[in-house]
Design an enzyme around this catalytic site. Structure first.
Site, PDB file in Angstrom:
ATOM      1  N   CYS A 290      58.080  13.718  85.300  1.00 52.73           N
ATOM      2  CA  CYS A 290      56.594  12.360  84.990  1.00 52.73           C
ATOM      3  C   CYS A 290      57.647  10.554  86.086  1.00 52.73           C
ATOM      4  CB  CYS A 290      57.225  12.248  83.209  1.00 52.73           C
ATOM      5  SG  CYS A 290      58.584  11.807  82.751  1.00 52.73           S
TER       6      CYS A 290
ATOM      7  N   ARG B 198      58.272  12.271  78.535  1.00 49.00           N
ATOM      8  CA  ARG B 198      57.336  14.081  78.602  1.00 49.00           C
ATOM      9  C   ARG B 198      58.030  14.689  79.181  1.00 49.00           C
ATOM     10  NH1 ARG B 198      52.403  11.194  81.687  1.00 49.00           N
ATOM     11  NH2 ARG B 198      54.675   9.631  82.659  1.00 49.00           N
TER      12      ARG B 198
ATOM     13  N   ASP C 282      50.731   9.384  78.815  1.00 51.45           N
ATOM     14  CA  ASP C 282      52.399   8.509  78.662  1.00 51.45           C
ATOM     15  C   ASP C 282      52.582   8.435  77.132  1.00 51.45           C
ATOM     16  OD1 ASP C 282      54.767   7.811  78.720  1.00 51.45           O
ATOM     17  OD2 ASP C 282      54.834   6.583  81.007  1.00 51.45           O
TER      18      ASP C 282
END
Ligand code: 4NP
Length: 154
Positions: A9, A15, A123
């Site tokens: 990420c 994440r 996000d």
């Protein structure tokens, strides 16, 4: 030889640490190495975001030992599969690939559940707790698919 999988990420604190922890929980550590990193250097050495730690804990997954790292060119050789969380991660690391073989290792993780759509895992960094639960649920489904495909090849 263990199969090596990398989750990518931007910051490697929200994440991809979850994706790493979730996939680890579904596969045998004697057969697989699963790690994560970020495309940015922002959080190198940091623990995952408190909200990612908490959401993982709620689902009985411990990600507290993870520390953020930055993607590096040699990761294309180290790993067999590279899963990105979003379009910007995809283009950032694609730019570092030196040939088509390296480029072809990069997969959108959500294509596991929504084939060919190239969708983003949103996000959750700037949002609230709910965002983290949603991210957990989508990554859990995607990792179920990854794990069952890999197990089928064992
Ligand atoms: P991640 O989330 O890419 O899921 O780890 C982010 C974490 C930090 C930042 C951006 C995204 N940041 O700009 O610091």
């Amino acid at each position: 030889m263990k199969t090596k999988i990398l989750m990518v990420c931007l910051g490697n604190i929200c994440r991809s640490p979850l994706a790493e922890g979730i996939l680890k929980s579904k596969l045998d550590s004697k057969k697989y190495i699963i790690e994560s990193c970020g495309t940015s250097s922002f959080h190198i050495g940091s623990k995952p975001d408190k909200r990612s730690i908490e959401i993982a804990q709620k689902h009985n997954i411990d990600i507290t030992q993870q520390r953020a790292a930055q993607f590096k060119q040699s990761d294309f050789t180290t790993y067999d599969y590279i899963y990105v969380m979003d379009n910007s991660n995809y283009s950032n690391i694609k730019n570092l690939a030196k040939d088509t073989q390296e480029k072809e290792k990069i997969k959108y993780i959500l294509n596991e559940i929504y084939p060919n759509k190239n969708l983003d895992v949103p996000d959750p960094y700037y949002g609230g707790e709910q965002g983290f639960e949603e991210v957990f649920q989508m990554l859990n489904k995607a990792c179920d698919s990854i794990a069952s495909k890999l197990k089928a090849t064992e």
